[in-house]
Design a protein around this motif. Structure first.
Motif, PDB file in Angstrom:
ATOM      1  N   ARG A  73       0.816  -1.215   0.000  1.00  0.00           N
ATOM      2  CA  ARG A  73       0.000   0.000   0.000  1.00  0.00           C
ATOM      3  C   ARG A  73       0.848   1.262   0.000  1.00  0.00           C
ATOM      4  O   ARG A  73       0.366   2.347  -0.275  1.00  0.00           O
ATOM      5  N   PHE A  74       2.131   1.123   0.334  1.00  0.00           N
ATOM      6  CA  PHE A  74       3.007   2.282   0.326  1.00  0.00           C
ATOM      7  C   PHE A  74       3.629   2.553  -1.042  1.00  0.00           C
ATOM      8  O   PHE A  74       4.385   3.494  -1.202  1.00  0.00           O
ATOM      9  N   LEU A  75       3.357   1.701  -2.016  1.00  0.00           N
ATOM     10  CA  LEU A  75       3.904   1.943  -3.356  1.00  0.00           C
ATOM     11  C   LEU A  75       3.098   3.036  -4.043  1.00  0.00           C
ATOM     12  O   LEU A  75       1.873   3.067  -3.946  1.00  0.00           O
ATOM     13  N   GLY A 120      -0.788   4.625   0.737  1.00  0.00           N
ATOM     14  CA  GLY A 120      -1.186   4.311   2.109  1.00  0.00           C
ATOM     15  C   GLY A 120      -2.564   3.668   2.208  1.00  0.00           C
ATOM     16  O   GLY A 120      -2.895   3.076   3.218  1.00  0.00           O
TER      17      GLY A 120
END
Ligand code: SF4
Lengths: 617, 252
Positions: free
Chosen positions: B23-25, B66
């Protein structure tokens, strides 16, 4: 996943990730990232720059696999946090961590930091500090061994106070020996200083505190003497490339990296003998890898990574004796899988241009050549005697292959350079363009990249002066007015950066205080022009009472002792001095691959013979 | 992978997750992860461009960094026939952690690509438990939906402007949880008809419910699905063309 590892910082790191640009830099868990088992000897290998720069580094990728292939040892990766993340980490009290398990580096056994070039020195200090370790080796009584290596270790003296050990040369064989020694030390309960002392006796390691430097009243080095009981091991190590076919499973960076491709080394070392080139002097002798191994590595690594480009790399790729065969076979694989194949660092002649011009998926992209100097005389001085007719052939060949861009690297400030040499850069570029036109071809766009000569240790030009700021700027201005055509795109290096690079390159231990001062004044990421601040370095030198010109602009007498003289990287000082004198007479020296050894010392001192897999033309 | 060649390429439509670390990509990094995995999978992929082959691929609209999702969509193009289940298996083996194939389906190559179909995204937002009261959230939702326009100052790297986000909010339901918390279910414009970001709605709604952004920063957001609006129905591009589902515009 890191959550399984006790003592990891992931939970504290996670909330910080939404506060920073590019959280992917700190995630780890990329494709092919190693699975780490708990226990054993733990190695953290760091690159002192941000993730997308460091992730492309081939040397660290190789060493990481070397350690992870060992029983009872593991290696994890570390990169410099960007400004925003450093701020968050310091505020939240999160120490420097590894990407694989997000454990603090301070709990590892070995903290290896590669030293890519002088403008990373402040980042290196920052890594040690962020890890929560005392900056100075003498103040560390616990924690990992802080070990420097890589090409920057050719003259590690300015950094001597910050490292426990330096690895000299290629570490594929020496690093495992250190890892084993650490295991033994733990099993036998040795104290840390005993371990460092034993490690300094291993081949390829140098403990800087084993030597004391004395200076003359004029500031030059009088002597570098071993302290009683010092180890005599200061000779670099080199390996057989066919025995080390790594990396096998390159980690796929989570964002686009600077060299975003599969890199397969063709050979190590280069004996063309360009006199300004440190890599060409310190990686000798030439050791080629077997063609079938190169092809196999390209085949496997592309399948295991999913990269869309393969690069066959080395210091001078078209010099690989079986380059046609390998380009052909790897090209076949690339065509099947729709990948591009590239050959960086080409010699500027027709043969190289025609091999590179016809590579798979190369399409209409650019070819890059490095003539370095624009006049025949100056090219003889630097021992890069490429005939202008070869340059014309190369550019015509690139245009004929449909290449729309050609990039040419030149250098200003080379020893013996005159105004005419600088002026001729523009004239040569135009001559090359006109020669293409004369063939009835559309000339490619020409990108001219001009760097500034920085004299480097262990090269024939280690005695030479470097231009001062004003001279560099004046020459750059001359170039700018000479190359005004729209078809030519000129880029150059920041003069201030070249001057600081020159200050540190031939530095001695007294510069440690200057680096520390520049770092405490906020120096980070000095190789990023937006973040480089020359004033910081000037003031640091003032405070230390050192004159940058003494290091940077001074021509050294032939018999001056150098801070790095005690480190043996193969080529002898006599050889370098001979080359320097020949340079001043504009005399060239031959390439020993043609069969005549010119006795640089590398083969004999390092006990390795040159390895060629095919016939040198 | 050896396959039967096809007269024209097939579309392979995938529903993927983007969870956990993934989700941080960023969108570019996520798209890169899929392209690299696709090349590792050995599937008979279609490439575009002669000189510098590029993988043909169509992605659903970007997910904010995020935010987790269980419903990201991707179209790949195949030049050889591979059963959907086989393609799903091949890709599942080579995708990085956090990105998983939930569903795979083969479609005609002439069907509209996913990037050109999606106009709506459904989100679930869970504000921290102590952020506001269920009643406050319900009143805010009613007020929001009853307005003709809701202004929001959108700050972007190069320009800042005031936009009306009301028309881009198609659904705003407040579900009460056991205890004190609520979950907000949103359906927002996303894709071909423009985009309203979940954070924008939360900020405005929080203002109405008297909850500060500082507190709301701790909200957990997931994207539940991506759709194409058909009147007041939301149709998943995974279902398009199936018996009983609406036919995509422009066909037949
Ligand atoms: S010792 Fe001789 S053969 Fe070996 S690298 Fe030096 S010049 Fe070449």
């Amino acid at each position: 996943m890191s959550e399984q590892f006790p003592g990891g910082v992931w939970e504290r790191l996670e909330p910080l990730l939404l506060e920073v640009e590019r959280p992917s830099r700190y995630l780890g868990g990329e494709w092919n990232a190693p699975d780490i088992e708990e226990g054993g000897t733990r190695v953290a290998l760091a690159y002192p720059d941000v993730y997308e720069i460091g992730a492309s580094n081939l040397g660290l990728a190789i060493l990481g696999e070397v350690v992870n292939d060992m029983d009872g040892a593991s290696s994890e990766r570390v990169y410099s946090p960007w400004f925003d993340m450093e701020r968050e980490m310091r505020t939240a009290g999160v120490p420097l961590f590894t990407l694989e398990t997000h454990r603090p580096v301070s709990g590892f056994d070995i903290f290896g930091i590669t030293i890519p070039h002088e403008l990373t020195y402040t980042n290196i200090l920052n890594l040690i500090d962020l890890a929560g370790l005392p900056l100075h080796a003498r103040d560390r009584s616990a924690g990992p061994l802080v070990v420097g290596g890589g090409c920057g270790a050719a003259n590690p003296e300015p950094l001597a106070g910050f490292f426990d050990l330096f690895a000299l040369g290629e570490a594929e064989e020496s690093l495992p020996r250190l890892v084993e020694l650490v295991g033994l030390a733990r099993a036998s309960g040795w104290p840390r200083d005993r371990l460092i002392a034993e490690a300094s006796r291993l081949d390829g390691f140098y403990r800087p505190s084993d030597y004391e430097v004395a200076y003359n009243p004029d500031g030059t080095v009088r002597a570098v003497d071993p302290v009683p009981g010092a180890s005599s091991s200061r000779v670099k190590t080199v390996v057989d490339l066919d025995r080390w076919c790594l990396p096998r499973r390159p980690v796929v960076p989570s964002c686009e990296a600077v060299h975003d491709r599969v890199n397969v080394e063709l050979f190590r070392g280069c004996v063309r003998g360009c006199r300004f080139c440190q890599a060409g002097m310190v990686y000798r002798p030439v050791r080629e890898r077997s063609a079938s191994l190169v092809v196999g590595m390209a085949d496997e690594a592309t399948a295991l990574t999913g990269h869309d480009e393969v690069s066959l790399c080395s210091l001078s790729s078209s010099d690989y004796t079986l380059i046609e065969e390998v380009a052909d076979r790897v090209g076949g694989i690339c065509e099947d899988r729709r990948l591009a194949l590239s050959l960086p660092s080409l010699r500027m002649d027709e043969r190289s241009a025609s091999i590179a011009g016809g590579l798979a998926g190369g399409g209409r992209g650019g070819l890059t050549f490095a003539p370095e100097a624009a006049t025949d005389r100056l090219r003889r001085v630097i021992n890069k005697p490429i005939a202008e007719s070869d340059m014309v052939d190369a550019v015509v060949c690139a245009a004929r292959a449909g290449r729309r861009r050609v990039k040419l690297y030149f250098m200003i400030g080379l020893p013996t350079e005159t105004d005419e040499d600088v002026f001729e850069i523009a004239a040569l570029v135009y001559r090359l363009r006109d020669a293409v036109r004369a063939q009835g071809l559309a000339p490619p766009a020409i990108n001219v990249s001009v760097s500034t000569f920085v004299p480097k240790p262990h090269t024939p030009f280690q005695w030479c002066a470097q231009d001062d700021m004003e001279t560099i700027r004046r020459k750059q201005d001359e170039l700018k007015s000479g190359l005004r055509s729209r078809a030519v795109n000129l880029s150059w290096h920041d003069a201030g950066m070249s001057v600081v690079e020159g200050l540190l390159a031939r530095g001695d231990r007294r510069l440690g205080a200057v680096i520390e001062d520049a770092w405490s004044a906020g120096g980070r990421f000095d190789s990023w022009s937006d973040h480089f601040d020359q004033a910081r370095w000037r003031e640091a030198c003032d405070r230390a009472g050192l004159d940058p010109g003494f290091y940077q602009q001074r021509e050294r007498p032939l018999d001056e002792a150098f801070p790095w003289d005690h480190l043996d990287l193969g080529v002898t000082r006599e050889f370098l001095a001979g080359e320097y004198q020949r340079a001043m007479r504009a005399e060239t020296s031959p390439d020993c691959r043609a069969g005549i050894c010119i006795e640089c010392g590398a083969c004999e001192r390092l006990d390795r013979a040159q390895v060629l897999k095919g016939r040198w033309p | 992978m050896s396959t039967r060649p096809l007269p024209e390429p097939l579309r392979l439509r995938l529903r993927l997750t983007k969870k956990a670390r993934a989700r941080f990509l960023s969108h570019a990094e996520y798209s890169r992860a899929i392209m690299f995995a696709a090349r590792r999978s050995g599937l008979p992929l279609e490439f575009a461009g002669k000189h510098r082959p590029r993988l043909k691929l169509s992605l659903s609209p970007p997910l904010p960094i995020g935010v987790e999702s269980g419903g990201e969509l991707v179209d790949l193009s195949l030049v050889g026939y591979v059963p959907a289940a086989e393609a799903k298996r091949a890709l599942s083996e080579v995708l990085p952690p956090g990105i998983e194939v939930v569903e795979a389906r083969l479609m005609s190559g002439s069907d509209k690509a996913v990037g050109k179909l999606i106009d709506t995204a459904a989100y679930l937002v869970s504000p921290p438990e102590d952020a506001g009261t269920p009643r406050g959230w319900r009143d805010a939702a009613v007020e929001f939906m009853s307005r003709d326009s809701v202004e929001f100052t959108r700050v972007q790297p190069r320009r800042t402007r005031v936009v009306d986000i009301r028309k881009g909010v198609h659904r705003l339901d407040v579900e009460e949880l056991e205890g004190d918390g609520v979950t907000l279910a949103l359906a927002l414009d996303d894709g071909v008809a423009g985009t309203v970001k979940p954070w924008e709605v939360i900020e405005v709604l929080g203002g109405m419910a008297g909850v500060s952004m500082e507190v709301l920063k701790g909200s957990r957001i997931t994207r539940e699905g991506l759709f194409s609006r058909r009147g007041d129905r939301l149709v998943s591009p995974m279902e398009l063309g199936r018996r009983g589902a609406a036919a995509p515009r422009g066909r037949r």
